[in-house]
Design a protein around this motif. Sequence first.
Motif, short mmCIF file in Angstrom:
data_model
loop_
_atom_site.label_atom_id
_atom_site.label_comp_id
_atom_site.label_asym_id
_atom_site.label_seq_id
_atom_site.Cartn_x
_atom_site.Cartn_y
_atom_site.Cartn_z
N MET A 1 1.38 -13.53 12.74
CA MET A 1 1.64 -14.11 11.57
C MET A 1 2.44 -13.08 10.71
SD MET A 1 -1.43 -15.71 9.01
CE MET A 1 -1.18 -16.41 7.50
N ILE A 2 3.19 -13.57 9.59
CA ILE A 2 4.04 -12.56 8.85
C ILE A 2 3.32 -11.96 7.91
CG2 ILE A 2 4.23 -14.51 7.12
CD1 ILE A 2 7.39 -13.56 7.12
N PHE A 3 2.03 -12.37 7.50
CA PHE A 3 1.33 -11.53 6.44
C PHE A 3 0.61 -10.44 6.99
CE2 PHE A 3 1.75 -15.77 4.63
CZ PHE A 3 2.56 -15.47 3.40
N ARG A 4 0.51 -10.33 8.55
CA ARG A 4 0.08 -9.17 9.31
C ARG A 4 0.74 -7.77 9.26
NH1 ARG A 4 -4.71 -10.70 12.59
NH2 ARG A 4 -5.11 -13.07 12.00
N LYS A 5 2.19 -8.12 8.89
CA LYS A 5 3.19 -7.29 9.24
C LYS A 5 2.87 -6.18 7.85
CE LYS A 5 6.78 -9.63 11.65
NZ LYS A 5 8.18 -9.85 11.75
N ASP A 6 3.44 -4.88 8.12
CA ASP A 6 3.44 -3.74 7.29
C ASP A 6 4.99 -3.32 7.01
OD1 ASP A 6 2.57 -1.99 5.41
OD2 ASP A 6 2.05 -0.56 6.81
N ASN A 7 5.53 -4.10 6.08
CA ASN A 7 7.02 -3.73 6.10
C ASN A 7 7.35 -4.04 4.55
OD1 ASN A 7 10.02 -4.25 6.05
ND2 ASN A 7 9.68 -5.68 7.72
N PHE A 8 8.40 -2.94 4.04
CA PHE A 8 8.84 -2.80 2.54
C PHE A 8 9.45 -4.14 2.32
CE2 PHE A 8 11.67 -1.58 -0.68
CZ PHE A 8 10.74 -0.93 -1.64
N ILE A 9 10.29 -4.44 3.12
CA ILE A 9 11.03 -5.83 2.82
C ILE A 9 10.19 -7.19 2.75
CG2 ILE A 9 12.87 -7.27 3.61
CD1 ILE A 9 13.98 -4.67 2.93
N LEU A 10 9.22 -7.26 3.40
CA LEU A 10 8.34 -8.20 3.29
C LEU A 10 7.37 -8.09 1.93
CD1 LEU A 10 6.50 -10.63 4.45
CD2 LEU A 10 4.94 -9.12 5.19
N GLY A 11 7.28 -6.94 1.52
CA GLY A 11 6.50 -6.61 0.22
C GLY A 11 7.51 -6.95 -1.07
N THR A 12 8.92 -6.69 -0.68
CA THR A 12 9.67 -7.22 -2.05
C THR A 12 9.91 -8.54 -2.03
OG1 THR A 12 11.61 -6.83 -0.73
CG2 THR A 12 11.11 -4.93 -2.11
N VAL A 13 9.96 -9.13 -0.75
CA VAL A 13 10.08 -10.74 -0.78
C VAL A 13 8.74 -11.24 -1.45
CG1 VAL A 13 10.12 -12.92 0.51
CG2 VAL A 13 11.75 -11.06 1.04
N LEU A 14 7.58 -10.74 -1.20
CA LEU A 14 6.57 -11.22 -1.52
C LEU A 14 6.29 -10.78 -3.15
CD1 LEU A 14 3.79 -10.55 1.16
CD2 LEU A 14 4.46 -12.70 0.45
N THR A 79 4.15 -2.82 2.80
CA THR A 79 4.24 -4.06 2.08
C THR A 79 3.63 -3.80 0.46
OG1 THR A 79 3.67 -4.97 4.16
CG2 THR A 79 3.43 -6.54 1.96
N ALA A 80 2.61 -3.24 0.19
CA ALA A 80 2.02 -2.94 -1.15
C ALA A 80 3.12 -2.07 -1.77
CB ALA A 80 0.71 -2.14 -0.94
N LYS A 81 3.74 -1.31 -1.48
CA LYS A 81 5.08 -0.53 -2.24
C LYS A 81 6.04 -1.38 -2.40
CE LYS A 81 4.20 3.99 0.05
NZ LYS A 81 4.85 4.96 0.94
N GLY A 82 6.17 -2.45 -1.58
CA GLY A 82 7.37 -3.34 -1.93
C GLY A 82 6.85 -4.27 -3.00
N ILE A 83 5.75 -4.68 -2.91
CA ILE A 83 5.01 -5.53 -4.21
C ILE A 83 4.92 -4.81 -5.36
CG2 ILE A 83 2.93 -6.63 -4.88
CD1 ILE A 83 2.56 -7.32 -1.85
N PHE A 84 4.57 -3.46 -5.38
CA PHE A 84 4.52 -2.72 -6.60
C PHE A 84 5.99 -2.44 -7.20
CE2 PHE A 84 4.48 1.48 -8.66
CZ PHE A 84 3.52 1.21 -9.60
N ALA A 85 6.95 -2.38 -6.41
CA ALA A 85 8.22 -2.24 -6.71
C ALA A 85 8.69 -3.15 -7.69
CB ALA A 85 9.26 -1.81 -5.83
#
Length: 101
Positions: A1-14, A79-85
Amino acid sequence: MIFRKDNFILGTVLGFTGPLIGVLIFKYVKFRSYSFRDTLDYILHSDPGHNTLSVALSLALLVNAVLFTVYINTHKDKTAKGIFALTCVYGLVVLCLKTFS
């Protein structure tokens, strides 16, 4: 599942889509009887000082706060870093909107 990934790009998209979903929720709660076009017209043009827009964006940032909390608690730090950014970017936009309008 996509939400299990740990990825900065996923975080920025979210982090980008979270506030958009928050604005949609705000629209359907506050302006339920109006069309989306009428709501945007009011928020962008008829509201003096853009108070409704800044409130909508501020509440929309809560969606990012929830996403950030979920990803921090599941130890998905990239992912959290991308969301935070993106939350910081949205926060600056809201701050500028409230300050300069």
